[in-house]
Design a protein around this motif. Structure first.
Motif, PDB file in Angstrom:
ATOM      1  N   TYR A 198       0.833  -1.192   0.000  1.00  0.00           N
ATOM      2  CA  TYR A 198       0.000   0.000   0.000  1.00  0.00           C
ATOM      3  C   TYR A 198       0.871   1.247   0.000  1.00  0.00           C
ATOM      4  O   TYR A 198       2.047   1.215   0.350  1.00  0.00           O
ATOM      5  N   GLN A 199       0.243   2.355  -0.391  1.00  0.00           N
ATOM      6  CA  GLN A 199       0.848   3.690  -0.288  1.00  0.00           C
ATOM      7  C   GLN A 199      -0.276   4.660   0.003  1.00  0.00           C
ATOM      8  O   GLN A 199      -1.175   4.849  -0.807  1.00  0.00           O
ATOM      9  N   ASP A 200      -0.267   5.230   1.212  1.00  0.00           N
ATOM     10  CA  ASP A 200      -1.375   6.061   1.657  1.00  0.00           C
ATOM     11  C   ASP A 200      -1.133   7.554   1.463  1.00  0.00           C
ATOM     12  O   ASP A 200      -1.970   8.368   1.846  1.00  0.00           O
ATOM     13  N   LYS A 201       0.000   7.935   0.844  1.00  0.00           N
ATOM     14  CA  LYS A 201       0.305   9.349   0.619  1.00  0.00           C
ATOM     15  C   LYS A 201       0.877   9.545  -0.782  1.00  0.00           C
ATOM     16  O   LYS A 201       1.276   8.592  -1.453  1.00  0.00           O
ATOM     17  N   TYR A 202       0.939  10.860  -1.210  1.00  0.00           N
ATOM     18  CA  TYR A 202       1.672  11.175  -2.437  1.00  0.00           C
ATOM     19  C   TYR A 202       3.148  10.907  -2.167  1.00  0.00           C
ATOM     20  O   TYR A 202       3.664  11.217  -1.085  1.00  0.00           O
ATOM     21  N   THR A 203       3.844  10.340  -3.143  1.00  0.00           N
ATOM     22  CA  THR A 203       5.212   9.902  -2.873  1.00  0.00           C
ATOM     23  C   THR A 203       6.121  10.055  -4.095  1.00  0.00           C
ATOM     24  O   THR A 203       5.641  10.134  -5.234  1.00  0.00           O
ATOM     25  N   THR A 204       7.381  10.066  -3.791  1.00  0.00           N
ATOM     26  CA  THR A 204       8.413  10.021  -4.832  1.00  0.00           C
ATOM     27  C   THR A 204       9.180   8.710  -4.759  1.00  0.00           C
ATOM     28  O   THR A 204      10.109   8.489  -5.549  1.00  0.00           O
ATOM     29  N   LYS A 205       8.767   7.800  -3.863  1.00  0.00           N
ATOM     30  CA  LYS A 205       9.465   6.536  -3.691  1.00  0.00           C
ATOM     31  C   LYS A 205       9.100   5.566  -4.813  1.00  0.00           C
ATOM     32  O   LYS A 205       8.015   5.631  -5.391  1.00  0.00           O
TER      33      LYS A 205
ATOM     34  N   ASN B 203      -3.305 -18.213  13.283  1.00  0.00           N
ATOM     35  CA  ASN B 203      -2.885 -19.036  14.420  1.00  0.00           C
ATOM     36  C   ASN B 203      -2.734 -18.204  15.695  1.00  0.00           C
ATOM     37  O   ASN B 203      -2.603 -18.770  16.786  1.00  0.00           O
ATOM     38  N   LYS B 204      -2.728 -16.905  15.545  1.00  0.00           N
ATOM     39  CA  LYS B 204      -2.661 -16.009  16.701  1.00  0.00           C
ATOM     40  C   LYS B 204      -4.025 -15.384  16.995  1.00  0.00           C
ATOM     41  O   LYS B 204      -4.116 -14.330  17.614  1.00  0.00           O
ATOM     42  N   ASN B 205      -5.106 -16.071  16.510  1.00  0.00           N
ATOM     43  CA  ASN B 205      -6.502 -15.697  16.792  1.00  0.00           C
ATOM     44  C   ASN B 205      -6.935 -14.406  16.092  1.00  0.00           C
ATOM     45  O   ASN B 205      -7.827 -13.711  16.569  1.00  0.00           O
ATOM     46  N   PHE B 206      -6.293 -14.110  14.934  1.00  0.00           N
ATOM     47  CA  PHE B 206      -6.750 -12.999  14.119  1.00  0.00           C
ATOM     48  C   PHE B 206      -7.806 -13.491  13.130  1.00  0.00           C
ATOM     49  O   PHE B 206      -7.857 -14.673  12.781  1.00  0.00           O
ATOM     50  N   GLU B 207      -8.659 -12.575  12.681  1.00  0.00           N
ATOM     51  CA  GLU B 207      -9.662 -12.919  11.667  1.00  0.00           C
ATOM     52  C   GLU B 207      -8.980 -13.224  10.340  1.00  0.00           C
ATOM     53  O   GLU B 207      -7.841 -12.805  10.091  1.00  0.00           O
ATOM     54  N   ALA B 208      -9.718 -13.952   9.501  1.00  0.00           N
ATOM     55  CA  ALA B 208      -9.188 -14.245   8.171  1.00  0.00           C
ATOM     56  C   ALA B 208      -8.989 -12.944   7.405  1.00  0.00           C
ATOM     57  O   ALA B 208      -9.784 -12.007   7.513  1.00  0.00           O
ATOM     58  N   GLN B 209      -7.921 -12.888   6.627  1.00  0.00           N
ATOM     59  CA  GLN B 209      -7.601 -11.674   5.883  1.00  0.00           C
ATOM     60  C   GLN B 209      -8.600 -11.472   4.747  1.00  0.00           C
ATOM     61  O   GLN B 209      -9.046 -12.425   4.101  1.00  0.00           O
ATOM     62  N   VAL B 210      -8.944 -10.237   4.522  1.00  0.00           N
ATOM     63  CA  VAL B 210      -9.851  -9.848   3.445  1.00  0.00           C
ATOM     64  C   VAL B 210      -9.047  -9.115   2.383  1.00  0.00           C
ATOM     65  O   VAL B 210      -7.899  -8.711   2.628  1.00  0.00           O
ATOM     66  N   PRO B 211      -9.586  -8.949   1.165  1.00  0.00           N
ATOM     67  CA  PRO B 211      -8.847  -8.173   0.144  1.00  0.00           C
ATOM     68  C   PRO B 211      -8.417  -6.824   0.699  1.00  0.00           C
ATOM     69  O   PRO B 211      -9.226  -6.052   1.204  1.00  0.00           O
ATOM     70  N   LYS B 212      -7.123  -6.554   0.608  1.00  0.00           N
ATOM     71  CA  LYS B 212      -6.572  -5.371   1.264  1.00  0.00           C
ATOM     72  C   LYS B 212      -6.520  -4.193   0.311  1.00  0.00           C
ATOM     73  O   LYS B 212      -6.346  -4.334  -0.895  1.00  0.00           O
ATOM     74  N   SER B 213      -6.652  -3.025   0.887  1.00  0.00           N
ATOM     75  CA  SER B 213      -6.600  -1.786   0.106  1.00  0.00           C
ATOM     76  C   SER B 213      -5.153  -1.447  -0.233  1.00  0.00           C
ATOM     77  O   SER B 213      -4.218  -1.760   0.517  1.00  0.00           O
ATOM     78  N   LYS B 214      -4.961  -0.770  -1.365  1.00  0.00           N
ATOM     79  CA  LYS B 214      -3.629  -0.314  -1.779  1.00  0.00           C
ATOM     80  C   LYS B 214      -3.392   1.138  -1.424  1.00  0.00           C
ATOM     81  O   LYS B 214      -2.301   1.673  -1.690  1.00  0.00           O
ATOM     82  N   THR B 215      -4.394   1.754  -0.788  1.00  0.00           N
ATOM     83  CA  THR B 215      -4.254   3.167  -0.436  1.00  0.00           C
ATOM     84  C   THR B 215      -4.218   3.400   1.072  1.00  0.00           C
ATOM     85  O   THR B 215      -4.039   4.530   1.511  1.00  0.00           O
ATOM     86  N   GLU B 216      -4.397   2.336   1.855  1.00  0.00           N
ATOM     87  CA  GLU B 216      -4.335   2.517   3.315  1.00  0.00           C
ATOM     88  C   GLU B 216      -3.848   1.234   3.972  1.00  0.00           C
ATOM     89  O   GLU B 216      -3.992   0.134   3.424  1.00  0.00           O
ATOM     90  N   ARG B 217      -3.313   1.401   5.134  1.00  0.00           N
ATOM     91  CA  ARG B 217      -2.759   0.267   5.878  1.00  0.00           C
ATOM     92  C   ARG B 217      -3.891  -0.553   6.501  1.00  0.00           C
ATOM     93  O   ARG B 217      -4.798  -0.020   7.131  1.00  0.00           O
ATOM     94  N   SER B 218      -3.835  -1.868   6.332  1.00  0.00           N
ATOM     95  CA  SER B 218      -4.835  -2.755   6.914  1.00  0.00           C
ATOM     96  C   SER B 218      -4.549  -2.956   8.395  1.00  0.00           C
ATOM     97  O   SER B 218      -3.402  -2.934   8.832  1.00  0.00           O
TER      98      SER B 218
END
Length: 308
Positions: A65-72, A84-99
């Motif tokens: 992901y990249q949540d800001k304007y960037t030059t990188k 295995n650490k009791n987290f929910e199943a992952q869903v399709p992740k956004s490319k504009t914000e951190r999941s």
């Protein structure tokens, strides 16, 4: 002196021009290079070719992901949510914000960094959840208030009010924090129920007796069901049948036999025969009278049922 003064003015003017040029660039979407305001790549992309006025941008890869304007030239990697650490199943992740990794239902983060999830506290019977746990907070329990109870153990338990006994019932056993009220019928209520049932039983018996008697009267008057006649009617019927079977001829034979057994003279013979004839005639008349009376009774009963 004049030369130095002129050089100083030129230096000051150049510095001021550079400052104005830097101040005119948008710090969110632009960057300054060689005194120019250059464009950045928008969120969800990275810069593959640097060009001040027309940069080449490419979309972020999966799980990046990249949540800001960037030059990188690379996007940031999304965090990994381990089931295995009791987290929910992952869903399709956004490319504009951190999941954000979320704990499963009934679990919460073990720390602020949320490296792993732990199970909520379970409220035991007699207690309720004052604060129901969520992704970032554990459950907080407290004892049920007076007049309420809870007989289950869970992290979302709630207390329920004691049952209020209905009319005709009273509290046999008072509830606690873990049990409900127990209701039982009062003695007066039992008496009322027994009285009602007794009255219904007596009314039913009276109706059955009346129906039975009405059926007997109907059979007696119209003789519809001879095999099912009442006991008193069966006895009367047998007597009537026996009398009807005694015909005048049989009566005459019996009388003749009685006369012959006594012996007679010429005069006596005439007297006994007359006497036998009189008895035969009297028996025939009594039979006709009984039949006539039976017919009159039958007709009167028919008229009675028609009126009813």
């Amino acid at each position: 002196m004049d030369f130095k003064f002129i050089a100083l003015l030129i230096l000051i003017g150049s510095f001021m021009g550079m400052t104005v040029a830097q101040a005119s660039c948008d710090p969110e979407t632009q960057y300054e290079k060689d005194g120019q305001c250059c464009l950045m790549c928008k969120p969800g992309t990275s810069m593959s070719t640097e060009d001040c006025k027309n940069p080449q941008c490419q979309p972020c890869l999966d799980n990046h992901y990249q949540d800001k304007y960037t030059t990188k030239n690379k996007c940031l990697q999304q965090p990994y949510c381990d089931r295995n650490k009791n987290f929910e199943a992952q869903v399709p992740k956004s490319k504009t914000e951190r999941s954000i990794c979320k704990c499963k239902v009934g679990f919460h983060c073990s720390s602020e960094e949320c490296i792993t999830c732990v199970e909520h506290t379970v409220c035991q019977p007699g207690y309720r959840a004052k604060v129901i746990g969520n992704n970032s907070q554990d459950t907080e329990c407290e004892q049920c208030p007076d007049g309420t109870f809870n007989n289950n153990a869970s992290w979302y338990a709630q207390c329920r009010k004691w049952t209020e006994c209905e009319k005709g019932y009273q509290v046999e056993e008072k509830g606690t924090h873990t049990t409900d009220n127990t209701c039982a019928g009062t003695q007066r209520g039992h008496i009322i129920v027994i009285s009602i049932l007794s009255a219904v039983f007596m009314v039913t018996v009276v109706i059955l007796v009346l129906v039975y008697r009405a059926g007997c009267i109907k059979q007696r008057t119209k003789n519809y069901y001879e095999p099912q006649m009442c006991e008193e009617d069966i006895t009367a019927h047998k007597e009537t049948t026996y009398n009807n079977q005694m015909t005048p001829e049989e009566n005459e034979d019996e009388l003749s036999h009685e006369l012959s057994s006594e012996g007679f003279t010429d005069k006596g013979n005439q007297v006994m025969q007359e006497r036998g004839k009189e008895e035969i005639v009297s028996r025939q008349e009594s039979q006709l009278e009984s039949q006539f009376e039976s017919q009159e009774d039958s007709q009167s009963m028919d008229q009675f049922y028609k009126q009813v």
